[in-house]
Design a protein around this motif. Sequence first.
Motif, PDB file in Angstrom:
ATOM      1  N   SER A   6      40.180  28.171  67.507  1.00  0.00           N
ATOM      2  CA  SER A   6      41.527  28.377  68.064  1.00  0.00           C
ATOM      3  C   SER A   6      41.954  27.245  68.991  1.00  0.00           C
ATOM      4  CB  SER A   6      41.593  29.707  68.811  1.00  0.00           C
ATOM      5  OG  SER A   6      41.404  30.772  67.924  1.00  0.00           O
ATOM      6  N   LYS A   7      41.062  26.845  69.889  1.00  0.00           N
ATOM      7  CA  LYS A   7      41.402  25.774  70.830  1.00  0.00           C
ATOM      8  C   LYS A   7      41.594  24.445  70.106  1.00  0.00           C
ATOM      9  CE  LYS A   7      39.176  27.853  74.814  1.00  0.00           C
ATOM     10  NZ  LYS A   7      38.115  27.747  75.815  1.00  0.00           N
ATOM     11  N   ILE A   8      40.735  24.193  69.137  1.00  0.00           N
ATOM     12  CA  ILE A   8      40.845  22.944  68.364  1.00  0.00           C
ATOM     13  C   ILE A   8      42.153  22.933  67.589  1.00  0.00           C
ATOM     14  CG2 ILE A   8      39.801  21.556  66.528  1.00  0.00           C
ATOM     15  CD1 ILE A   8      37.091  22.770  67.380  1.00  0.00           C
ATOM     16  N   ALA A   9      42.490  24.084  66.992  1.00  0.00           N
ATOM     17  CA  ALA A   9      43.742  24.177  66.228  1.00  0.00           C
ATOM     18  C   ALA A   9      44.936  23.934  67.139  1.00  0.00           C
ATOM     19  CB  ALA A   9      43.852  25.544  65.560  1.00  0.00           C
ATOM     20  N   LYS A  10      44.878  24.478  68.342  1.00  0.00           N
ATOM     21  CA  LYS A  10      45.987  24.296  69.294  1.00  0.00           C
ATOM     22  C   LYS A  10      46.144  22.813  69.648  1.00  0.00           C
ATOM     23  CE  LYS A  10      47.630  25.761  73.811  1.00  0.00           C
ATOM     24  NZ  LYS A  10      47.330  26.495  75.036  1.00  0.00           N
ATOM     25  N   ILE A  11      45.027  22.148  69.897  1.00  0.00           N
ATOM     26  CA  ILE A  11      45.072  20.717  70.248  1.00  0.00           C
ATOM     27  C   ILE A  11      45.591  19.889  69.077  1.00  0.00           C
ATOM     28  CG2 ILE A  11      43.619  18.712  70.780  1.00  0.00           C
ATOM     29  CD1 ILE A  11      41.857  20.689  72.427  1.00  0.00           C
ATOM     30  N   ARG A  12      45.116  20.194  67.867  1.00  0.00           N
ATOM     31  CA  ARG A  12      45.573  19.451  66.677  1.00  0.00           C
ATOM     32  C   ARG A  12      47.060  19.678  66.435  1.00  0.00           C
ATOM     33  NH1 ARG A  12      40.764  18.425  63.335  1.00  0.00           N
ATOM     34  NH2 ARG A  12      39.454  17.392  64.863  1.00  0.00           N
ATOM     35  N   LYS A  13      47.530  20.901  66.686  1.00  0.00           N
ATOM     36  CA  LYS A  13      48.954  21.201  66.507  1.00  0.00           C
ATOM     37  C   LYS A  13      49.792  20.429  67.521  1.00  0.00           C
ATOM     38  CE  LYS A  13      52.136  25.134  66.038  1.00  0.00           C
ATOM     39  NZ  LYS A  13      53.299  24.363  66.278  1.00  0.00           N
ATOM     40  N   GLN A  14      49.321  20.360  68.762  1.00  0.00           N
ATOM     41  CA  GLN A  14      50.037  19.605  69.791  1.00  0.00           C
ATOM     42  C   GLN A  14      50.107  18.122  69.425  1.00  0.00           C
ATOM     43  OE1 GLN A  14      47.779  20.604  73.283  1.00  0.00           O
ATOM     44  NE2 GLN A  14      49.019  22.409  73.742  1.00  0.00           N
ATOM     45  N   LYS A  15      48.994  17.599  68.918  1.00  0.00           N
ATOM     46  CA  LYS A  15      48.966  16.181  68.506  1.00  0.00           C
ATOM     47  C   LYS A  15      49.947  15.946  67.369  1.00  0.00           C
ATOM     48  CE  LYS A  15      45.879  12.611  66.740  1.00  0.00           C
ATOM     49  NZ  LYS A  15      44.532  12.322  66.243  1.00  0.00           N
ATOM     50  N   ALA A  96      47.540  13.793  60.670  1.00  0.00           N
ATOM     51  CA  ALA A  96      47.456  14.842  61.694  1.00  0.00           C
ATOM     52  C   ALA A  96      47.759  16.207  61.091  1.00  0.00           C
ATOM     53  CB  ALA A  96      48.414  14.531  62.843  1.00  0.00           C
ATOM     54  N   HIS A  97      48.711  16.248  60.172  1.00  0.00           N
ATOM     55  CA  HIS A  97      49.064  17.514  59.533  1.00  0.00           C
ATOM     56  C   HIS A  97      47.903  18.032  58.684  1.00  0.00           C
ATOM     57  CE1 HIS A  97      51.619  20.654  57.966  1.00  0.00           C
ATOM     58  NE2 HIS A  97      51.305  20.295  56.740  1.00  0.00           N
ATOM     59  N   VAL A  98      47.264  17.158  57.943  1.00  0.00           N
ATOM     60  CA  VAL A  98      46.121  17.557  57.119  1.00  0.00           C
ATOM     61  C   VAL A  98      44.987  18.068  58.012  1.00  0.00           C
ATOM     62  CG1 VAL A  98      44.299  16.661  55.616  1.00  0.00           C
ATOM     63  CG2 VAL A  98      46.685  16.103  55.142  1.00  0.00           C
ATOM     64  N   GLU A  99      44.715  17.358  59.098  1.00  0.00           N
ATOM     65  CA  GLU A  99      43.659  17.785  60.021  1.00  0.00           C
ATOM     66  C   GLU A  99      43.978  19.150  60.626  1.00  0.00           C
ATOM     67  OE1 GLU A  99      40.626  16.431  60.736  1.00  0.00           O
ATOM     68  OE2 GLU A  99      41.131  15.137  59.040  1.00  0.00           O
ATOM     69  N   TYR A 100      45.239  19.342  60.995  1.00  0.00           N
ATOM     70  CA  TYR A 100      45.644  20.637  61.552  1.00  0.00           C
ATOM     71  C   TYR A 100      45.483  21.746  60.512  1.00  0.00           C
ATOM     72  CZ  TYR A 100      48.676  24.430  63.037  1.00  0.00           C
ATOM     73  OH  TYR A 100      49.171  25.672  63.335  1.00  0.00           O
ATOM     74  N   GLU A 101      45.902  21.482  59.294  1.00  0.00           N
ATOM     75  CA  GLU A 101      45.795  22.496  58.243  1.00  0.00           C
ATOM     76  C   GLU A 101      44.333  22.854  57.959  1.00  0.00           C
ATOM     77  OE1 GLU A 101      48.112  24.369  56.694  1.00  0.00           O
ATOM     78  OE2 GLU A 101      49.596  23.460  58.017  1.00  0.00           O
ATOM     79  N   LYS A 102      43.438  21.855  58.017  1.00  0.00           N
ATOM     80  CA  LYS A 102      42.011  22.126  57.804  1.00  0.00           C
ATOM     81  C   LYS A 102      41.486  23.088  58.866  1.00  0.00           C
ATOM     82  CE  LYS A 102      40.658  17.657  55.852  1.00  0.00           C
ATOM     83  NZ  LYS A 102      39.892  16.423  56.162  1.00  0.00           N
ATOM     84  N   ILE A 103      41.783  22.767  60.124  1.00  0.00           N
ATOM     85  CA  ILE A 103      41.300  23.602  61.224  1.00  0.00           C
ATOM     86  C   ILE A 103      41.945  24.979  61.168  1.00  0.00           C
ATOM     87  CG2 ILE A 103      41.338  23.862  63.750  1.00  0.00           C
ATOM     88  CD1 ILE A 103      39.215  21.914  62.746  1.00  0.00           C
ATOM     89  N   LYS A 104      43.218  25.011  60.832  1.00  0.00           N
ATOM     90  CA  LYS A 104      43.918  26.294  60.732  1.00  0.00           C
ATOM     91  C   LYS A 104      43.275  27.165  59.643  1.00  0.00           C
ATOM     92  CE  LYS A 104      48.527  28.138  59.879  1.00  0.00           C
ATOM     93  NZ  LYS A 104      49.864  27.830  59.436  1.00  0.00           N
ATOM     94  N   TYR A 105      42.922  26.559  58.526  1.00  0.00           N
ATOM     95  CA  TYR A 105      42.271  27.294  57.441  1.00  0.00           C
ATOM     96  C   TYR A 105      40.923  27.844  57.906  1.00  0.00           C
ATOM     97  CZ  TYR A 105      39.881  28.253  53.052  1.00  0.00           C
ATOM     98  OH  TYR A 105      39.181  28.858  52.054  1.00  0.00           O
ATOM     99  N   LEU A 106      40.141  26.989  58.585  1.00  0.00           N
ATOM    100  CA  LEU A 106      38.840  27.441  59.090  1.00  0.00           C
ATOM    101  C   LEU A 106      39.002  28.581  60.095  1.00  0.00           C
ATOM    102  CD1 LEU A 106      37.021  24.020  59.574  1.00  0.00           C
ATOM    103  CD2 LEU A 106      36.591  25.737  57.814  1.00  0.00           C
ATOM    104  N   GLU A 107      40.025  28.459  60.936  1.00  0.00           N
ATOM    105  CA  GLU A 107      40.296  29.514  61.914  1.00  0.00           C
ATOM    106  C   GLU A 107      40.649  30.821  61.205  1.00  0.00           C
ATOM    107  OE1 GLU A 107      43.144  30.277  65.800  1.00  0.00           O
ATOM    108  OE2 GLU A 107      43.875  28.965  64.217  1.00  0.00           O
ATOM    109  N   GLU A 108      41.507  30.738  60.202  1.00  0.00           N
ATOM    110  CA  GLU A 108      41.900  31.936  59.461  1.00  0.00           C
ATOM    111  C   GLU A 108      40.702  32.569  58.755  1.00  0.00           C
ATOM    112  OE1 GLU A 108      45.018  30.607  56.882  1.00  0.00           O
ATOM    113  OE2 GLU A 108      46.505  30.551  58.497  1.00  0.00           O
ATOM    114  N   GLN A 109      39.830  31.722  58.198  1.00  0.00           N
ATOM    115  CA  GLN A 109      38.639  32.243  57.530  1.00  0.00           C
ATOM    116  C   GLN A 109      37.720  32.960  58.522  1.00  0.00           C
ATOM    117  OE1 GLN A 109      37.970  32.236  54.157  1.00  0.00           O
ATOM    118  NE2 GLN A 109      40.097  31.598  54.141  1.00  0.00           N
ATOM    119  N   GLU A 110      37.553  32.361  59.692  1.00  0.00           N
ATOM    120  CA  GLU A 110      36.695  32.982  60.699  1.00  0.00           C
ATOM    121  C   GLU A 110      37.302  34.287  61.208  1.00  0.00           C
ATOM    122  OE1 GLU A 110      34.726  32.051  65.006  1.00  0.00           O
ATOM    123  OE2 GLU A 110      34.959  30.391  63.604  1.00  0.00           O
ATOM    124  N   LEU A 111      38.606  34.287  61.433  1.00  0.00           N
ATOM    125  CA  LEU A 111      39.260  35.518  61.874  1.00  0.00           C
ATOM    126  C   LEU A 111      39.139  36.605  60.819  1.00  0.00           C
ATOM    127  CD1 LEU A 111      42.472  34.134  63.617  1.00  0.00           C
ATOM    128  CD2 LEU A 111      40.476  35.158  64.712  1.00  0.00           C
TER     129      LEU A 111
END
Length: 144
Positions: A6-15, A96-111
Amino acid sequence: MKSQFSKIAKIRKQKRDAIERELHKSQNKERMLNHKIAALYDEISSVEIPKEGMISLLLMVGEQKSILNRDKKRCEQELFVVQRNTKQLQSEYKKAHVEYEKIKYLEEQELQAMIDKLKREEQLYLDEISTMLFAGEMRKKGQE
């Protein structure tokens, strides 16, 4: 619910959002320079060299035209730099968008895994309660 991503996704989204803002600024500057260059072309073409009159008037008009040409050339150079910057920002934004989408996907999978685990635990608790209630009823019947 928060995951370890979640925190990583937030940082990537801000970037990504910061790069997107810079990209919009650059694109707006590019449009402004294009309009300015078009206006300078119009202004240069509207300047008429006098056919007769004083030499100072002829020199003044020639100087005005050369100033306009220098301004146009400076704007074209600036536009070239801005276009190069826009292309670089577009590339950065895509990454940056691809990196954010990767982390977002991992976050969704974990959730989703967390939700599935909670559902399994809930089902186990419900099964345990059912078993206890059933055992209690069996004891009552056995006592009667």
